[in-house]
Write an enzyme that holds these catalytic residues in place. Sequence first.
Site, mmCIF file in Angstrom:
data_model
loop_
_atom_site.group_PDB
_atom_site.id
_atom_site.type_symbol
_atom_site.label_atom_id
_atom_site.label_comp_id
_atom_site.label_asym_id
_atom_site.label_seq_id
_atom_site.Cartn_x
_atom_site.Cartn_y
_atom_site.Cartn_z
ATOM 1 C CE1 TYR A 102 -4.279 1.696 0.800
ATOM 2 C CE2 TYR A 102 -2.710 3.327 1.614
ATOM 3 C CZ TYR A 102 -3.991 2.990 1.203
ATOM 4 O OH TYR A 102 -4.978 3.943 1.190
ATOM 5 C CG PHE B 104 -8.032 15.219 -25.094
ATOM 6 C CD1 PHE B 104 -8.050 14.634 -26.344
ATOM 7 C CD2 PHE B 104 -8.489 14.479 -24.012
ATOM 8 C CE1 PHE B 104 -8.516 13.340 -26.518
ATOM 9 C CE2 PHE B 104 -8.954 13.183 -24.180
ATOM 10 C CZ PHE B 104 -8.973 12.616 -25.436
ATOM 11 C CG ASP B 105 -12.796 14.720 -25.757
ATOM 12 O OD1 ASP B 105 -11.857 14.261 -25.080
ATOM 13 O OD2 ASP B 105 -13.449 14.039 -26.568
ATOM 14 C CG ASP C 270 -3.186 16.933 -22.402
ATOM 15 O OD1 ASP C 270 -2.815 15.799 -22.039
ATOM 16 O OD2 ASP C 270 -4.323 17.168 -22.850
ATOM 17 C CB ALA D 67 -1.698 11.760 -24.249
ATOM 18 C CE LYS E 169 -5.071 8.456 -25.227
ATOM 19 N NZ LYS E 169 -5.224 9.742 -24.610
ATOM 20 C CG HIS F 62 -19.297 11.301 -28.964
ATOM 21 N ND1 HIS F 62 -19.402 12.370 -28.099
ATOM 22 C CD2 HIS F 62 -18.150 10.661 -28.648
ATOM 23 C CE1 HIS F 62 -18.343 12.375 -27.307
ATOM 24 N NE2 HIS F 62 -17.564 11.350 -27.613
#
Length: 458
Positions: free
Chosen positions: A72, A124-125, A215, A217, A258, A450
């Site tokens: 842990y 990014f969304d 960001d 990725a 990614k 979507h």
Amino acid sequence: MELPFAESYKIKMVETIKKSTREEREQWIKDAKYNLFNLKSEQVFIDLLTDSGTGAMSDKQWSAMMLGDESYAGASSYYKLKDTVKDLLGFEYFLPTHQGRAAENVLFSALIKEGDIIPGNSHFDTTKGHIEFRKAKAIDCTIDEAFDTEVDHPFKGNINIEKLENTIKEHTPEKIPFLVVTVTCNSSGGQPVSMQNLKDVRAIADKYGITVIFDSARFAENAYFIKIREKGYENKTIKEIVKEMFTYADGMTMSSKKDAIVNMGGFIGLKSEEIFKKATVFNIIFEGYITYGGMSGRDMNALAQGLDEGTEFDYLNTRIKQVAYLGEKLTEFGVPVQKPFGGHAIFVDAKKFLPNLPKEEFLAQTLAVELYLEAGIRGVEIGALLADRDPETRENRYPALELLRLAIPRRVYTNNHMDVIAVALKNVFDRRSDITKGLKIINEAPIMRHFTVELDKA
Ligand SMILES: *Cc1c(COP(=O)(O)O)cnc(C)c1O
């Protein structure tokens, strides 16, 4: 004779995929309400829905999993990953999270308050979602060239420095807790940001005392494009380029699904102890204790190994050449695709592909369904379905571009699969004048429609 290019790996384990008949696919897509998210994966032959978490881990990653420490607190896997983040990316402080959006949730909880402004390059969304959820605003400062699929600009992910400075002046630095640079820029088609642009952004941020968050990725694919396209970097290793890129950032959020080639995971890297301390509190509430934060020890081990492999030139060269191979085949067949080709996906221009369909009939989704019917290939719509309705008027928003994204999973498919995809799209292209009807919405959710939308033939 010059030797042809070949993959920098060989295959040790395989997964069977199944072909189907057109008849079967017609029934399945009808049952799925013409929404490809509703298909079962076994109804798909080649799955290009996303490159997120769909990569193939290496033998070294799998063996690292066996050495995972599931303690842990204080697990060796945590320290291994922390050291990798420090050595490779240069961040002293580090927090693991279960995926990229969790990293955003934790960091943004520490940094954003209502009314704030977050400038960036086509956020990014989920990034935008986490900004808007906190009643702050994302302002897109991407260069204009990014929005024309025909313009051949080497760094379409770049931030327009003048737009950025004007945004800062207009809203005042006090309203801007940080700015975000997405490398590579997913929303504009996996397009890279140049090192010069990262330097210029840093200079503006320093001028106004603003924190810079990457960001990250697809940071390794970004470094690859810098090596290939930017003067002065051709002789540097990917790891050297990556290290320099992150010298211009104060912090980063990462979706490890990614470029770190794992199936699940994320993290935050920081240079400031003060921000780290604030974020730690949220990490413990939302994700887990500091030394595992939503990840098991074995997964942290695989991630540390994946970060190392994902920043090797030979791997990146194989990957990005494969994406370009598909792009070139499609171009040869006359299929309209975005240029230059991005790092992780090929984007088909559905407006140019189906010029006779009205925009109200969801062109890119119609094309996605046609490609599925043709050969069992699953792509994803980046168009009016994704753009959703205007939150105020509730009218459908019709974006400038209707794109079908074909995202290529890492180390998963061979170039034979790319050939099948290219020919399948060519076949659809050849019969495009027979596609006279698009789709209409039967049912939709109030936001993020979507994923769950139900459609029928128009
Ligand atoms: C995927 C992605 C995210 C979100 O990460 P998840 O792991 O899917 O939660 C954020 N930013 C960019 C640029 C991404 O590509």
